[in-house]
Design a protein around this motif. Structure first.
Motif, PDB file in Angstrom:
ATOM      1  N   LYS A   2       0.828  -1.212   0.000  1.00  0.00           N
ATOM      2  CA  LYS A   2       0.000   0.000   0.000  1.00  0.00           C
ATOM      3  C   LYS A   2       0.859   1.257   0.000  1.00  0.00           C
ATOM      4  CE  LYS A   2      -4.211   0.659   1.762  1.00  0.00           C
ATOM      5  NZ  LYS A   2      -5.203   0.883   2.817  1.00  0.00           N
ATOM      6  N   VAL A   3       0.428   2.202  -0.783  1.00  0.00           N
ATOM      7  CA  VAL A   3       1.171   3.464  -0.914  1.00  0.00           C
ATOM      8  C   VAL A   3       0.333   4.589  -0.318  1.00  0.00           C
ATOM      9  CG1 VAL A   3       2.138   5.113  -2.572  1.00  0.00           C
ATOM     10  CG2 VAL A   3       2.336   2.658  -3.005  1.00  0.00           C
ATOM     11  N   CYS A   4       1.023   5.504   0.371  1.00  0.00           N
ATOM     12  CA  CYS A   4       0.353   6.680   0.923  1.00  0.00           C
ATOM     13  C   CYS A   4       0.959   7.939   0.300  1.00  0.00           C
ATOM     14  CB  CYS A   4       0.562   6.701   2.438  1.00  0.00           C
ATOM     15  SG  CYS A   4      -0.272   8.055   3.252  1.00  0.00           S
ATOM     16  N   ILE A   5       0.116   8.763  -0.280  1.00  0.00           N
ATOM     17  CA  ILE A   5       0.595  10.041  -0.830  1.00  0.00           C
ATOM     18  C   ILE A   5       0.197  11.142   0.152  1.00  0.00           C
ATOM     19  CG2 ILE A   5       0.432  11.688  -2.747  1.00  0.00           C
ATOM     20  CD1 ILE A   5      -0.486   9.351  -4.521  1.00  0.00           C
ATOM     21  N   ILE A   6       1.173  11.942   0.542  1.00  0.00           N
ATOM     22  CA  ILE A   6       0.904  13.067   1.448  1.00  0.00           C
ATOM     23  C   ILE A   6       1.412  14.337   0.765  1.00  0.00           C
ATOM     24  CG2 ILE A   6       1.451  14.094   3.695  1.00  0.00           C
ATOM     25  CD1 ILE A   6       1.890  11.177   4.688  1.00  0.00           C
ATOM     26  N   TYR A   7       0.549  15.348   0.671  1.00  0.00           N
ATOM     27  CA  TYR A   7       0.964  16.546  -0.053  1.00  0.00           C
ATOM     28  C   TYR A   7       0.405  17.774   0.649  1.00  0.00           C
ATOM     29  CZ  TYR A   7      -3.835  17.060  -1.568  1.00  0.00           C
ATOM     30  OH  TYR A   7      -5.193  17.253  -1.543  1.00  0.00           O
ATOM     31  N   ASP A   8       0.962  18.913   0.278  1.00  0.00           N
ATOM     32  CA  ASP A   8       0.294  20.166   0.619  1.00  0.00           C
ATOM     33  C   ASP A   8       0.297  21.038  -0.630  1.00  0.00           C
ATOM     34  OD1 ASP A   8      -1.219  21.860   2.094  1.00  0.00           O
ATOM     35  OD2 ASP A   8       0.356  22.466   3.475  1.00  0.00           O
ATOM     36  N   THR A   9      -0.522  22.058  -0.630  1.00  0.00           N
ATOM     37  CA  THR A   9      -0.679  22.909  -1.805  1.00  0.00           C
ATOM     38  C   THR A   9      -1.239  24.245  -1.358  1.00  0.00           C
ATOM     39  OG1 THR A   9      -1.744  23.070  -3.973  1.00  0.00           O
ATOM     40  CG2 THR A   9      -3.042  22.030  -2.241  1.00  0.00           C
ATOM     41  N   ASN A  45       1.617   2.550   8.650  1.00  0.00           N
ATOM     42  CA  ASN A  45       1.671   1.143   8.240  1.00  0.00           C
ATOM     43  C   ASN A  45       1.763   0.942   6.736  1.00  0.00           C
ATOM     44  OD1 ASN A  45       1.577   0.059  10.810  1.00  0.00           O
ATOM     45  ND2 ASN A  45      -0.622   0.513  10.920  1.00  0.00           N
ATOM     46  N   TYR A  46       1.948   2.005   6.002  1.00  0.00           N
ATOM     47  CA  TYR A  46       2.079   1.864   4.543  1.00  0.00           C
ATOM     48  C   TYR A  46       3.498   1.415   4.210  1.00  0.00           C
ATOM     49  CZ  TYR A  46      -2.260   4.544   4.251  1.00  0.00           C
ATOM     50  OH  TYR A  46      -3.552   4.977   4.377  1.00  0.00           O
ATOM     51  N   ASP A  47       3.649   0.862   3.019  1.00  0.00           N
ATOM     52  CA  ASP A  47       4.975   0.393   2.601  1.00  0.00           C
ATOM     53  C   ASP A  47       5.797   1.509   1.975  1.00  0.00           C
ATOM     54  OD1 ASP A  47       4.555  -2.561   3.043  1.00  0.00           O
ATOM     55  OD2 ASP A  47       2.827  -2.023   1.813  1.00  0.00           O
ATOM     56  N   LEU A  48       5.101   2.415   1.301  1.00  0.00           N
ATOM     57  CA  LEU A  48       5.812   3.513   0.633  1.00  0.00           C
ATOM     58  C   LEU A  48       5.038   4.804   0.859  1.00  0.00           C
ATOM     59  CD1 LEU A  48       7.950   4.583  -1.461  1.00  0.00           C
ATOM     60  CD2 LEU A  48       6.312   3.993  -3.249  1.00  0.00           C
ATOM     61  N   TYR A  49       5.781   5.856   1.228  1.00  0.00           N
ATOM     62  CA  TYR A  49       5.190   7.190   1.398  1.00  0.00           C
ATOM     63  C   TYR A  49       5.719   8.091   0.291  1.00  0.00           C
ATOM     64  CZ  TYR A  49       3.507   5.620   5.841  1.00  0.00           C
ATOM     65  OH  TYR A  49       2.829   4.912   6.809  1.00  0.00           O
ATOM     66  N   ILE A  50       4.804   8.683  -0.456  1.00  0.00           N
ATOM     67  CA  ILE A  50       5.206   9.646  -1.490  1.00  0.00           C
ATOM     68  C   ILE A  50       4.782  11.018  -0.981  1.00  0.00           C
ATOM     69  CG2 ILE A  50       4.936  10.360  -3.891  1.00  0.00           C
ATOM     70  CD1 ILE A  50       4.325   7.502  -4.660  1.00  0.00           C
ATOM     71  N   ILE A  51       5.770  11.886  -0.776  1.00  0.00           N
ATOM     72  CA  ILE A  51       5.495  13.167  -0.120  1.00  0.00           C
ATOM     73  C   ILE A  51       5.755  14.302  -1.116  1.00  0.00           C
ATOM     74  CG2 ILE A  51       6.109  14.664   1.824  1.00  0.00           C
ATOM     75  CD1 ILE A  51       7.089  12.150   3.309  1.00  0.00           C
ATOM     76  N   GLY A  52       4.781  15.204  -1.275  1.00  0.00           N
ATOM     77  CA  GLY A  52       4.913  16.255  -2.288  1.00  0.00           C
ATOM     78  C   GLY A  52       4.623  17.640  -1.756  1.00  0.00           C
ATOM     79  N   THR A  53       5.386  18.604  -2.236  1.00  0.00           N
ATOM     80  CA  THR A  53       5.177  20.007  -1.845  1.00  0.00           C
ATOM     81  C   THR A  53       5.497  20.944  -3.010  1.00  0.00           C
ATOM     82  OG1 THR A  53       5.940  21.795  -0.379  1.00  0.00           O
ATOM     83  CG2 THR A  53       7.554  20.112  -0.917  1.00  0.00           C
ATOM     84  N   PRO A  54       4.772  22.043  -3.110  1.00  0.00           N
ATOM     85  CA  PRO A  54       5.212  23.083  -4.043  1.00  0.00           C
ATOM     86  C   PRO A  54       6.323  23.918  -3.405  1.00  0.00           C
ATOM     87  CG  PRO A  54       3.193  23.765  -2.952  1.00  0.00           C
ATOM     88  CD  PRO A  54       3.509  22.382  -2.444  1.00  0.00           C
ATOM     89  N   ILE A  55       6.984  24.711  -4.233  1.00  0.00           N
ATOM     90  CA  ILE A  55       8.015  25.638  -3.738  1.00  0.00           C
ATOM     91  C   ILE A  55       7.451  27.051  -3.787  1.00  0.00           C
ATOM     92  CG2 ILE A  55      10.338  26.582  -4.140  1.00  0.00           C
ATOM     93  CD1 ILE A  55      10.347  23.616  -3.259  1.00  0.00           C
TER      94      ILE A  55
END
Ligand code: FMN
Length: 155
Positions: A2-9, A45-55
């Motif tokens: 399972k993958v978890c994507i965490i972002y802000d915008t 508990n996820y296997d992969l965390y994809i973390i995203g942010t703007p600049i």
């Protein structure tokens, strides 16, 4: 897996990128949950965390920086991939090193374990940059290869 994507915008382009990433993973039958950083439910508990942010103003958003800093111990047992969304690429490829040093490194330095991959996407201010969707697909293909080859993972 399972993958978890965490972002802000601030203006939603990073949300759009996050949804593109989610769609690419789901096309490959990978389970994905997606959270805006302030809505994340503290599930590590996820296997992969994809973390995203703007600049903004030469920096990743503080919310994401803080999220990584506050959770670095929990993230250190996990695989992490980062993406940033910015427009500095417009100023030529000499900015690549600049982007890595000023935009990516401040995030990467707080995660001791190997970040399995980082991506830089070209965002927008007004008009959606639909061209960049191809880059998202390429990155997800690359990410899955890295996972399979280097970690024997079954994404
Ligand atoms: C006020 C403002 C400041 C910005 N500062 C930078 C910057 O320092 N470097 C950069 O590469 N892009 C900068 N950008 C471009 C944003 O990173 C880009 O528009 C991104 O797609 C915004 O993401 P969001 O829609 O998820 O908020 C800036 C944009 C705005 C509106």
């Amino acid at each position: 897996m399972k993958v978890c994507i965490i972002y802000d915008t601030k203006r939603n382009s990073t949300k759009e990128f996050s949804n593109w990433i989610k769609n690419e993973l789901e096309d490959k039958n990978i389970k994905v949950d997606i959270y805006k950083v302030d809505e994340f439910n503290d599930n590590f508990n996820y296997d992969l965390y994809i973390i995203g942010t703007p600049i903004y103003y030469e920096k990743p958003l503080k919310s994401i920086y803080k999220f990584i800093e506050n959770n670095k111990e929990k993230l250190n047992n996990k695989k992490v991939a980062l993406f940033i969304v910015c427009i500095a690429q417009m100023f030529g490829h000499t900015t690549k090193k600049y982007i890595e040093k000023h935009y990516l490194y401040p995030l990467e330095k707080n995660i001791d374990n190997l970040i399995i991959s980082s991506a830089v996407f070209k965002g927008w201010i007004k008009k959606i940059n639909i061209e960049e969707r191809k880059k998202v697909k390429e990155w997800i293909d690359e990410l899955i290869n890295i996972w399979r080859n280097d970690y024997g993972g079954n994404l």
